[in-house]
Design an enzyme around this catalytic site. Structure first.
Site, short mmCIF file in Angstrom:
data_model
loop_
_atom_site.label_atom_id
_atom_site.label_comp_id
_atom_site.label_asym_id
_atom_site.label_seq_id
_atom_site.Cartn_x
_atom_site.Cartn_y
_atom_site.Cartn_z
N LYS A 12 17.67 29.58 28.05
CA LYS A 12 16.56 29.17 27.20
C LYS A 12 17.06 28.72 25.84
CE LYS A 12 16.64 32.80 24.22
NZ LYS A 12 16.85 32.70 22.76
N ASP B 102 13.09 38.65 26.31
CA ASP B 102 13.31 37.30 26.85
C ASP B 102 13.18 37.23 28.37
OD1 ASP B 102 13.79 36.16 24.36
OD2 ASP B 102 15.95 36.50 24.46
#
Length: 310
Positions: A18, A148
């Protein structure tokens, strides 16, 4: 005639890294965490995890590839913790798994490599053990492991609030081309946050980055470049000043914008198009400003099943 060998059931999952296109960080709260408003984008840099059925109570992991010398291989490994979390919550002492991870996402690079592997383990084990878990419930388990992890399961582009684990998908048209510059050093996320607290004891504002979200909705990379934001960047650069050299080199070579990825030290350069990304990667690769460079695009899907062999 050779005898047929019964192989244990196996599941393979691919999971993306990401970027934080915006990372707005509030002041340290009483619970020891910083409230966040962030915009995640999953990009085409993947780890691959294989889960194979094992003897009851056997939970192990083997790894190959990027930075594995710096990753724990015991029960503290986040992917192993993910597998154990599912087994414990489903109360079945007959479960066990052998995990194998091929890493491409840099370790301690600010791209959520450990969280990605935990997400892959959650998805792989839920399929391997034939557990009745819907995607939202799986993301809730992910939030127990790290802020996350839920996004690694979801993928695409999303706004994260709270600790970053409360997600709302964002409309993002087209693809954006990035060049990643990998450092030859890591950065500890807790260390970066501690330095942030020293530099910004009052924290930063958590307003929703509406102009960035509007740029994503139109697919305009030049407009997006104007609104990238990372409140941790100053702390990361203060701890590792070489990051400024890398950023300046990419901007001088034509990148639309540069942003430190998460807590660093990976630097992501946004490019106008694929041709510009190819040119930048070649130019940066010839300079002594990064250990390696890699072209990626975003957004891409979150953790996805590749194969399942019973």
């Amino acid at each position: 005639m050779s005898e047929l060998v019964d192989l244990p059931p196996t599941v393979r999952v691919r999971v993306p890294a990401k970027l934080n296109l915006a990372l707005c960080v509030g002041p340290l709260a009483d619970d020891g965490y910083h409230p966040l408003t962030t915009v995640f984008q999953a990009v085409s840099l993947h780890d691959e995890l294989t889960a194979q059925e094992a003897e009851p109570g056997d939970f192990s992991v083997a790894m190959s590839g990027e930075g594995i010398d710096h990753v724990a291989m015991d029960d503290s490994n986040l992917a192993v913790r993910a597998a154990r979390l599912l087994a414990e919550n489903y109360g079945d002492d007959r479960l066990g798994v052998r995990l194998s991870i091929k890493k491409s996402i840099p370790v301690a690079g600010g791209m959520a490599g450990g969280s990605a592997d935990a997400a892959a383990a959650l998805l792989a084990c839920s399929v391997l053990w034939d557990l009745d878990i819907d995607p939202e419930e799986l993301r809730e388990y992910g939030a127990e492991l790290g802020s996350d992890v839920p996004f690694a399961l979801l993928g695409g582009t999303a706004i994260g609030t709270g600790r970053g684990d409360k997600l709302v998908p964002v409309l993002s048209r087209g693809s954006h081309h990035w060049v990643l510059a990998f450092a030859d050093f890591g950065l500890s996320t807790p260390a970066v946050y501690r330095r942030f607290d020293e530099l910004q004891p009052e924290g930063c504002d958590l307003e929703m980055p509406t102009e960035l979200i509007n740029a994503l909705s139109t697919g305009d990379s030049e407009e997006l470049a104007r609104h990238l934001r990372n409140d941790l960047a100053a702390a990361a650069i203060d701890l590792q000043p070489h990051l400024r050299t890398t950023i300046d080199a990419g901007l001088e070579c034509g990148a639309l914008a540069a942003i430190v990825s998460g807590s660093g030290p990976t630097v992501a350069f946004l490019c106008r198009n694929e041709e510009a990304a190819v040119a930048l990667s070649v130019t940066l690769g010839a300079q002594d400003v990064a250990r390696a460079v890699r072209r990626v695009v975003g957004p891409v899907a979150g953790a996805r099943l590749i194969t399942s062999c019973a």
